[in-house]
Design an enzyme around this catalytic site. Structure first.
Site, PDB file in Angstrom:
ATOM      1  N   HIS A  59       0.644  -1.339   0.042  1.00  0.00           N
ATOM      2  CA  HIS A  59       0.104   0.057   0.144  1.00  0.00           C
ATOM      3  C   HIS A  59       1.155   1.386  -0.025  1.00  0.00           C
ATOM      4  CE1 HIS A  59      -4.005  -2.007   1.685  1.00  0.00           C
ATOM      5  NE2 HIS A  59      -3.388  -2.955   0.861  1.00  0.00           N
ATOM      6  N   GLU A  61       1.163   3.771   1.733  1.00  0.00           N
ATOM      7  CA  GLU A  61       1.711   3.978   3.323  1.00  0.00           C
ATOM      8  C   GLU A  61       2.643   3.159   3.601  1.00  0.00           C
ATOM      9  OE1 GLU A  61      -2.855   4.236   4.084  1.00  0.00           O
ATOM     10  OE2 GLU A  61      -1.460   3.206   2.661  1.00  0.00           O
ATOM     11  N   CYS A  89      -6.019   1.822   6.047  1.00  0.00           N
ATOM     12  CA  CYS A  89      -6.825   0.542   6.433  1.00  0.00           C
ATOM     13  C   CYS A  89      -6.070   0.083   7.692  1.00  0.00           C
ATOM     14  CB  CYS A  89      -6.501  -0.418   5.346  1.00  0.00           C
ATOM     15  SG  CYS A  89      -4.833  -1.192   5.061  1.00  0.00           S
ATOM     16  N   CYS A  92      -2.335  -0.394   7.536  1.00  0.00           N
ATOM     17  CA  CYS A  92      -1.484   0.659   7.460  1.00  0.00           C
ATOM     18  C   CYS A  92      -1.537   1.416   8.723  1.00  0.00           C
ATOM     19  CB  CYS A  92      -1.960   1.706   6.277  1.00  0.00           C
ATOM     20  SG  CYS A  92      -1.503   0.817   4.692  1.00  0.00           S
TER      21      CYS A  92
END
Length: 168
Positions: A59, A61, A89, A92
């Site tokens: 992701h 992040e 999410c 993360c």
């Protein structure tokens, strides 16, 4: 730093995150971008890459966290701010806590899986030993449009593919 200066900096770094999200979109990834800033300097950047990297943890992040940690040669990113175009999410948020990010700034909410304000509020969980401040809604409309336009185009492409297949 005054509130006005902070607001201007938040918008500046969020605009960079939006640019990064666009890079991911060019590769067919969901357009989410992230920037990590410490001491007024960008120390890590990333955009969603799970499809192209074959890595479910890639992701935006996490990519930015890895870049920042490598740059400063420390897994703790104390006194850093993470800017991301979409509410993080669960995975993360956990990574941000473990990295000791001081401040989270996100663009738009993620109603289905957001773990900061939408579905759960993990930053408020009493069982974590690290606290970070949070600011949501920075350039939210631009971030939301980037995502909704991406998904609209993807739906249209799928419809066209189905029409093409039915003509064969």
């Amino acid at each position: 730093m005054t509130d006005l200066d902070l607001h201007a900096a938040d918008e500046q770094y969020m605009r960079r995150a939006i640019q990064l999200a666009g890079q991911g979109e060019q590769l067919g990834e969901i357009p989410v971008g992230a920037v990590i800033v410490c001491g007024g300097e960008i120390i890590g950047e990333g955009f969603n890459q799970p499809i192209t990297s074959h890595d479910p943890t890639a992701h935006a992040e996490v990519v930015a966290l890895r870049a920042a940690a490598n740059r400063i040669e420390n897994y703790r990113l104390v006194d850093s701010t993470l800017y991301v175009t979409l509410e993080p999410c669960t995975m993360c948020v956990g990574a941000l806590i473990h990295a000791r990010i001081a401040r989270l700034v996100f663009g738009t909410t993620e109603p289905k899986a957001g773990a900061v304000v939408s579905q759960s509020q993990l930053l408020n969980a009493s069982y974590f030993n690290h606290r970070m401040s949070m600011q949501g809604g920075v350039l939210a409309e631009i971030c939301q449009h980037q995502l909704s336009d991406f998904f609209r185009r993807r739906r249209e492409q799928r419809k066209l593919c189905k029409v093409d297949q039915s003509l064969k």
